[in-house]
Scaffold this active site. Structure first.
Site, mmCIF file in Angstrom:
data_model
loop_
_atom_site.group_PDB
_atom_site.id
_atom_site.type_symbol
_atom_site.label_atom_id
_atom_site.label_comp_id
_atom_site.label_asym_id
_atom_site.label_seq_id
_atom_site.Cartn_x
_atom_site.Cartn_y
_atom_site.Cartn_z
ATOM 1 N N LYS A 1 12.947 -1.558 3.327
ATOM 2 C CA LYS A 1 11.758 -1.297 4.153
ATOM 3 C C LYS A 1 10.968 -2.602 4.347
ATOM 4 O O LYS A 1 10.530 -2.918 5.448
ATOM 5 C CB LYS A 1 10.870 -0.227 3.496
ATOM 6 C CG LYS A 1 11.463 1.177 3.619
ATOM 7 C CD LYS A 1 10.782 2.217 2.736
ATOM 8 C CE LYS A 1 11.517 3.553 2.793
ATOM 9 N NZ LYS A 1 11.020 4.556 1.846
ATOM 10 N N ASP B 1 4.128 7.943 5.889
ATOM 11 C CA ASP B 1 5.258 8.803 5.507
ATOM 12 C C ASP B 1 5.062 10.225 6.050
ATOM 13 O O ASP B 1 5.987 11.025 6.049
ATOM 14 C CB ASP B 1 5.362 8.884 3.967
ATOM 15 C CG ASP B 1 6.505 8.037 3.426
ATOM 16 O OD1 ASP B 1 7.414 7.713 4.214
ATOM 17 O OD2 ASP B 1 6.484 7.714 2.226
ATOM 18 N N GLN C 1 6.714 5.229 -2.959
ATOM 19 C CA GLN C 1 8.123 5.614 -3.018
ATOM 20 C C GLN C 1 8.349 6.715 -4.052
ATOM 21 O O GLN C 1 7.914 6.612 -5.197
ATOM 22 C CB GLN C 1 8.970 4.367 -3.361
ATOM 23 C CG GLN C 1 10.462 4.597 -3.350
ATOM 24 C CD GLN C 1 11.030 4.899 -1.953
ATOM 25 O OE1 GLN C 1 10.643 4.303 -0.962
ATOM 26 N NE2 GLN C 1 11.947 5.852 -1.894
#
Ligand code: NAD
Length: 291
Positions: free
Chosen positions: A52, A119, A96
């Site tokens: 990412k 997200d 994460q």
């Protein structure tokens, strides 16, 4: 059979984003900035986060990686999140998953400012998505929609079976594909671990999204001719012939299913790269929202 090439498509999307960023910079507008928090040193999570960050560099974003120890207290993690919420230079950030056992995942997701929740996991964004309101869509289902759209795979009126009801993939995928939208309007069945006679259901499907995390679960005898198959699964399967000791397997047995499929995503190179591209798209969106 056509391969839905997520790698190529994600590169096209990244090129498009890079162009927008270049334009922003030339006009003196803010450079998008994505931050990622990683807790602990889980191999797969580290791989995802570092790709990412690498992708941010590729499109000209600024990026910040916050690496926290495995034994961090929940309060401390919440403090870190609050710092990012308040930092004016950060447009969006992700935490994460999975998180270590001592940390309540729900509390963490709730602590993220919904305007920076690229997200799309915060209940505010999930609620907006469900009500067809503008929001950050969760990156994996968003990437799948984008892939279907760019390959012009018709979804309207089709029978879709989504296997797996997780909050980050299966559930939102089933909602998005059933909505009144260009690449939606499908009749969706959401299958899960308690579903009975799954193969009777999948054999009726025009489109299958497999997101259950069991390597090569969906086999050729479970699908009909001409099906479109989206393989979300990523499982590390022990393989001594590989230098790293494992190979990545999807939830679909590619060999048998691809013989019957009209369209299919490979693993790797399918949904995975699309997920990252859509995270970047959400970050750009977050930055533009703040202009
Ligand atoms: P999860 O592990 O949270 O949940 C799995 C789901 O599968 C559950 O809803 C369960 O009910 C269902 N399930 C389990 N066994 C089943 C069975 N026998 N029949 C039918 N349903 C069954 O799922 P997740 O987090 O969505 O992850 C699924 C897979 O997708 C994993 O391999 C994960 O690594 C991968 N993943 C990939 C990406 C990507 O970008 N490619 C993103 C997220 C997750």
């Amino acid at each position: 059979m056509i391969i839905l090439d997520g790698k190529q498509t994600s590169n096209n999307i990244k090129d498009e984003i890079a162009l927008v960023v270049q334009n922003r910079k030339s006009k003196g507008l803010k450079t998008p900035h994505l931050a990622a928090i990683i807790v602990g040193s889980d191999g797969a999570s580290m791989t995802y986060v570092s790709s990412k960050v690498k992708s941010c560099q590729k499109v000209g974003f600024n990026s910040t990686l916050i690496d926290l120890p495995d034994d961090i207290a929940e309060e401390q993690l919440l403090d870190e999140i609050e710092i990012l919420n308040k930092d004016n230079d950060i447009d969006g950030f992700i935490v994460q998953l999975p998180l270590p056992k001592q940390i309540d995942e729900q509390k963490v997701l709730m602590a993220v400012n919904p305007d920076k929740d690229v997200d799309g996991f915060h209940p505010v964004n999930v609620g907006k998505m469900t009500l067809d309101l503008p929001s950050f869509l969760p990156a994996t289902p968003y990437g799948i929609l984008e892939l279907l759209e760019r390959y012009n795979v018709e979804t309207s009126g089709k029978n879709v079976v989504v296997i797996g009801r997780s909050h980050i993939v299966g559930r939102p995928m089933s909602i998005l594909l059933s909505q009144k939208r260009k690449f939606g309007n499908a009749t969706v069945t959401l299958a899960h671990s308690r579903t009975k006679n799954l193969s009777d259901i999948t054999k009726e499907a025009d489109i299958i999204v497999a997101a259950l995390g069991i390597a090569e679960f969906l086999t050729g005898d479970m699908v009909k001719e001409g099906v479109t198959v989206i393989d979300v699964g990523i499982t590390r399967v022990k393989d001594d012939t590989k230098k790293r000791g494992y190979r990545l397997a999807g939830d679909v047995e590619f060999e048998s299913v691809s013989k019957k499929a009209a369209y299919i995503t490979p693993v790797p190179g399918g949904v995975g790269p699309m997920t990252i591209a859509m995270l970047l798209k959400n970050t750009l969106q977050a930055c533009e929202n703040r202009d």
